[in-house]
Design a protein around this motif. Structure first.
Motif, mmCIF file in Angstrom:
data_model
loop_
_atom_site.group_PDB
_atom_site.id
_atom_site.type_symbol
_atom_site.label_atom_id
_atom_site.label_comp_id
_atom_site.label_asym_id
_atom_site.label_seq_id
_atom_site.Cartn_x
_atom_site.Cartn_y
_atom_site.Cartn_z
ATOM 1 N N SER A 86 1.304 -75.380 2.149
ATOM 2 C CA SER A 86 2.509 -75.613 2.640
ATOM 3 C C SER A 86 2.460 -76.537 3.780
ATOM 4 O O SER A 86 3.296 -77.301 4.113
ATOM 5 C CB SER A 86 3.305 -74.198 2.781
ATOM 6 N N ASN A 139 12.492 -69.485 0.267
ATOM 7 C CA ASN A 139 11.220 -69.030 -0.479
ATOM 8 C C ASN A 139 11.311 -69.151 -1.861
ATOM 9 O O ASN A 139 12.470 -69.529 -2.578
ATOM 10 C CB ASN A 139 10.438 -67.571 -0.516
ATOM 11 N N LYS A 278 7.184 -75.186 -0.311
ATOM 12 C CA LYS A 278 5.642 -75.566 0.342
ATOM 13 C C LYS A 278 5.768 -76.672 1.196
ATOM 14 O O LYS A 278 6.133 -76.427 2.254
ATOM 15 C CB LYS A 278 4.692 -75.392 -1.042
ATOM 16 N N SER A 287 12.855 -73.463 1.078
ATOM 17 C CA SER A 287 12.924 -73.841 -0.508
ATOM 18 C C SER A 287 13.963 -74.749 -0.773
ATOM 19 O O SER A 287 15.114 -74.550 -0.048
ATOM 20 C CB SER A 287 12.396 -72.881 -1.347
#
Length: 458
Positions: A86, A139, A278, A287
């Motif tokens: 990430s 996420n 990431k 995300s």
């Protein structure tokens, strides 16, 4: 020095921490015990668990800057695979931190959308022009699961077809039920997920024919350790259209590392939906689910059909994470970061391969993947993947000041960092050769071998 073994910024490193054969991490060992006492698995991500590292050599991190991290024992490491891929710009990147700092002073979460949300959406869709709408989350799992739910809703079909060659899509039941860690997941849920092999259009068409009018979507990483075969992604696009299912690209890894617009931008094949994460936030939690308007709109308010609970997260649009994402995208585009990642990766891969070949282990330490996303395989005397030899290799890398569960580069690495890494790899390869000659790596392990994340028993 790029990989000084004594850290002067945190703690006091003992002489044992400097010796190649005697790397000791007493403070990290104690911290790992505290972690396990309070957190199942000792970490909030299984891939960060101490079972992924040689016994008693799992450093607990104090801080990072650029391409380096310091553990709480005072040791500095050149770091690869930063933040599980990430942190592609390096830790505490000035442009990203400044953007975040500006937003923190203005508040981070409100009862109505912030103007930052539309600015972030505009920036994302300008960077990934193959998409027409985007929704942010925190996420990758939430984004991919939302994509699957949306595909089921718009097609009215129950089954999900995943690429069985790709290691991870989500923590949610539809995927985790297909792994060895399926405890707690009803079989009825798992039965709705089927798999197709990467690169094999005929097998995929056979699967779609077998489950005619049942498959809601095909979901895959558009590229992995090897380039997609010629015509493969375009062939999947045609199959999805012909069989009436949604094509989803999981671009969590390929996003930005392949091109600013992801693999879809590089290869010129447009999915119906795609998910990013990431590298998008350079370590900040953000995300994205993006896609064609007609597929995304059922998750909104401007349609006449059944409502789809697409993504609705309290912290999905925290302003500081969206500011980080905008700064990351601007940096990639303006500074040519993807090209730099490839150049650094090519330099590293060539150096590691030369070092391994020079020590007679070129067939046993194998560097794979796109230059911006390198991994390595550790093979035994029979050229079979070996956790024991991986343990030996990781142990020697750590002792030399290199923290490398993979060889995934960040743009903060310098040529000197790469050169030092290659030196350490060469030293590790010399020991690897000794173990191969003995046909037994055990004397060089100093404890249990590392373990794969996905396994049924502890």
């Amino acid at each position: 020095m790029p990989s000084s073994r004594k850290g002067v910024e945190v703690g006091v490193a003992t002489e044992d921490c400097v010796e190649t054969e005697g790397l000791q991490l007493p403070r990290s060992r104690m911290a790992n015990e505290r972690l396990h006492a309070l957190i199942p698995g000792g970490a909030h991500t299984y891939a960060k668990g101490d079972d992924q590292y040689p016994e008693n050599l799992a450093p607990v991190i104090s801080h990072g800057r650029g391409a380096h991290v310091w553990d709480i024992d005072g040791n500095r490491y050149i770091e690869y695979g930063s933040g599980l891929r990430s942190v592609s710009l390096g830790h505490a990147h000035p442009r990203v931190i400044e953007a975040v700092r500006r937003e923190l002073d203005r508040g981070s979460n409100f009862v109505r959308p912030s103007i930052v949300e539309v600015e972030a959406a505009e920036r994302f869709l300008a960077t990934v022009p193959t998409a027409e709408m985007v929704k942010f989350a925190k996420n990758g799992s939430d984004a991919t699961t939302a994509a699957v739910r949306l595909a089921r809703a718009v097609t009215g079909r129950p089954r999900v077809a995943i690429c069985g060659d790709h290691p991870f899509f989500s923590v949610d039941d539809w995927f985790i039920g297909t792994t060895p860690m399926s405890a707690g997941i009803p079989a009825a849920t798992t039965e709705l997920t089927v798999a197709f092999p990467y690169g094999d259009l005929a097998a995929t068409e056979s699967l779609l024919t077998r489950y005619q009018d049942e498959v809601a979507c095909l979901i895959l990483e558009p590229a992995g350790h090897s380039e997609p075969p010629p015509g493969y992604l375009a062939g999947l696009r045609e199959l999805a259209d012909r069989h009436g299912c949604v094509l989803i690209f999981d671009e969590m890894i390929t996003g930005f590392r392949w091109s600013e617009a992801g693999a879809q931008g590089l290869y010129g094949v447009v999915p119906d939906l795609s998910t990013f994460g990431k590298a998008l936030g350079n370590g900040f939690a953000v995300s994205a689910l993006a896609g064609r308007r007609e597929v995304m709109e059922p998750g909104g308010l401007r349609h006449s059909g059944d409502r789809v609970f697409l993504l609705s997260t309290t912290h999905g649009a925290e302003t500081h994470s969206l500011a980080a994402a905008m700064a990351v995208q601007a940096t990639y585009v303006e500074e040519g970061v993807t090209a730099r990642l490839h150049a650094l990766g090519e330099r590293l891969a060539a150096g590691v391969r030369d070092a391994a070949a020079g020590m007679g282990v070129g067939d046993h330490i194998v560097v794979r993947g796109r230059a911006s996303n390198l991994v390595f395989a550790t093979l035994d005397e029979n050229l079979q993947p070996s956790q024991e030899y991986r343990t030996l290799f990781l142990r020697r890398l750590l002792a030399g000041g290199v923290l490398a569960p993979s060889f995934v580069v960040s743009s903060a690495l310098s040529d000197a960092d790469i050169d030092r890494t290659v030196e350490v790899v060469a030293q590790a390869c010399a020991v690897y050769r000794k173990a191969l000659d003995a046909a037994d790596p055990t004397p060089w392990l100093a404890g249990r071998p590392v373990k794969p994340v996905f396994r049924r028993l502890v």
